[in-house]
Enzyme design. Structure first.
Site, PDB file in Angstrom:
ATOM      1  N   HIS A   1       0.814  -1.120  -0.066  1.00 63.71           N
ATOM      2  CA  HIS A   1       0.110   0.018   0.161  1.00 63.71           C
ATOM      3  C   HIS A   1       0.935   1.303   0.162  1.00 63.71           C
ATOM      4  CE1 HIS A   1      -4.276  -1.519   1.324  1.00 63.71           C
ATOM      5  NE2 HIS A   1      -3.531  -2.365   0.266  1.00 63.71           N
TER       6      HIS A   1
ATOM      7  N   TYR B   1      -9.339   5.522   7.412  1.00 63.25           N
ATOM      8  CA  TYR B   1      -9.698   5.959   8.708  1.00 63.25           C
ATOM      9  C   TYR B   1     -10.651   6.912   8.768  1.00 63.25           C
ATOM     10  CZ  TYR B   1      -5.431   3.286   9.855  1.00 63.25           C
ATOM     11  OH  TYR B   1      -4.313   2.541  10.057  1.00 63.25           O
TER      12      TYR B   1
ATOM     13  N   PRO C   1      -4.394   0.001  18.527  1.00 64.48           N
ATOM     14  CA  PRO C   1      -4.393  -0.269  17.310  1.00 64.48           C
ATOM     15  C   PRO C   1      -4.353   0.836  16.051  1.00 64.48           C
ATOM     16  CG  PRO C   1      -6.628  -0.793  18.018  1.00 64.48           C
ATOM     17  CD  PRO C   1      -5.690  -0.392  19.162  1.00 64.48           C
TER      18      PRO C   1
ATOM     19  N   LYS D   1       0.795  -0.435  15.070  1.00 64.03           N
ATOM     20  CA  LYS D   1       2.126  -0.363  15.627  1.00 64.03           C
ATOM     21  C   LYS D   1       2.516  -1.496  16.248  1.00 64.03           C
ATOM     22  CE  LYS D   1       3.359   3.217  13.400  1.00 64.03           C
ATOM     23  NZ  LYS D   1       4.046   2.727  12.193  1.00 64.03           N
TER      24      LYS D   1
ATOM     25  N   TYR E   1       3.985   6.395   9.938  1.00 66.47           N
ATOM     26  CA  TYR E   1       3.272   5.388   9.693  1.00 66.47           C
ATOM     27  C   TYR E   1       4.073   4.145   8.940  1.00 66.47           C
ATOM     28  CZ  TYR E   1      -1.214   3.107   8.280  1.00 66.47           C
ATOM     29  OH  TYR E   1      -2.396   2.140   8.022  1.00 66.47           O
TER      30      TYR E   1
END
Length: 390
Positions: free
Chosen positions: A72, A201, A293, A297, A385
């Site tokens: 991704h 998200y 979550p 991580k 990220y």
């Protein structure tokens, strides 16, 4: 019986450590109180940082991940009226993440151990570390009603938040930091096409939602629910309806629905124990820390622990130097706290809190608006990220 390194816990962190030590010629034994089937039944994270992917390559267990995993290059965040795609690849000079479930990582590691007839003792009862404050640590356990003892040079506690390793440390020798959030994630798995080719998200007035996936035909969704929610009170139809509301009209129009094959609620907490070394015993993974979550991580942080710990142990045996093991706790904790900060930040911006209030709601929206308008802020988000350097 004797070994060089005794590893408690056969989850991904314990098995990854064992695999890396084996490739370097370090002898080890892994103890696990559950069966292999139980270990594989646990549904966990599915986003791997670049560093974790590299470690799986190093361990020689990346072949299936490379074939079946989904790279991704970005993800989408939505808060209020602001919807923003974070271009991970462009913002980090070519880095990305890999969508590949933790269950699959564990299976690949299990297969590698089975192929080389590695010593992994499943269904080992009453596993207990002893004398780790001395130069002669040992581990006792029971198997099929028979008591056993193994002596070793080091013990590595990779047995999770509820494991025996951390609780064996005298309370005066350890400091614990914890933040418990007043909500959890209700997660579902369903054999339907993902709603988008990347993760979404979203922070909606009804609460947080995440659209994720495990493959091109297996979707993973989450919604925020109050702490203590009974999962059985959410029907499949009610969940799909709520996901469509929270993820927005664009996602709702693309969403396929179907029967859920797994439904569970995960509580959210931030937790760190310090230090990570107690004489000749080390803590790693969930035995040492828990992150929400949000931001994916957990497994990745465990992998970075194993990076520092495996390098230190390999250096100890290969170069007769204790520098790596002596600095393990300091190095690992430095990265742990950065990941804790990032996960807390993502959680704070993407969730509805019971005491949020009008002021804090505006702060959430302002934070998102700043992110949308600032290249520097997007770079910071992207580099966290995809994973900070080891």
């Amino acid at each position: 019986m004797r070994t060089q390194v005794a590893i408690i816990g056969a989850g991904p962190s314990g098995l990854l450590l064992s695999q890396l030590l084996h490739k370097a010629g370090v002898d080890c034994v892994v103890f696990e109180r559950r069966s292999p089937e139980y270990v594989l039944s646990r549904i966990r994270a599915g986003v791997l940082e670049q560093g974790t992917v590299d470690m799986l390559e190093q361990a020689g267990v990346s072949e299936r991940m490379r074939k079946e995993g989904l790279p991704h290059d970005g993800f989408t965040m939505a808060v209020g009226d602001t919807r923003l795609r974070i271009d991970l690849n462009g913002l980090t000079s070519g880095k990305n993440v890999m969508v590949y479930g933790q269950t699959e990582v564990t299976k690949d590691l299990m297969d590698a151990h089975e192929a080389r007839s590695a010593q992994v003792i499943y269904e080992a009862e009453n596993v207990t570390p002893h004398d780790f404050e001395t130069d002669h640590p040992r581990v006792t356990y029971e198997k099929d009603g028979v008591s056993h003892e193994i002596t070793c040079d080091f013990i590595c506690g990779c047995d999770g938040y509820h494991g025996v390793s951390r609780t064996s440390v005298p309370k005066a020798a350890i400091t614990e930091f914890e933040k418990v959030y007043p909500f959890g994630w209700l997660g579902i798995l369903s054999y339907v096409k993902p709603v988008d080719h990347e993760l979404i998200y979203a922070n909606h007035p009804n609460g947080f939602a995440l659209a994720s996936m495990r493959s091109e035909t297996l979707s993973r969704y989450y919604i925020q629910v109050p702490a203590g929610t009974d999962v059985n009170k959410w029907s499949d139809d009610a969940l799909w309806d709520e996901l469509k509301i929270r993820l927005g009209a664009q996602a709702a129009a693309n969403m396929e629905t179907g029967p859920t094959i797994e439904k569970s609620i995960a509580p959210l907490r931030s937790f760190v124990s310090e230090p990570l070394r107690f004489g000749r015993m080390f803590l790693a993974g969930d035995a040492a820390h828990i992150v929400p979550p949000t931001g994916a991580k957990g497994l990745n942080l465990a992998a970075s622990d194993i990076h520092y710990l495996s390098n230190g142990l390999i250096e100890f045996y290969g170069e007769k130097s204790s520098a790596g093991v002596d600095h393990y706790s300091q190095k690992a904790l430095s990265r742990i706290w950065k990941a804790e900060r990032f996960s807390w930040w993502m959680t704070s911006i993407l969730h509805q809190f019971p005491d949020l209030g009008a002021f804090n709601a505006r702060i959430q929206q302002s934070e998102m608006d700043y992110l949308a308008s600032s290249h520097a802020a997007q770079v910071s988000l992207a580099e966290n990220y995809v994973g900070l350097p080891f």
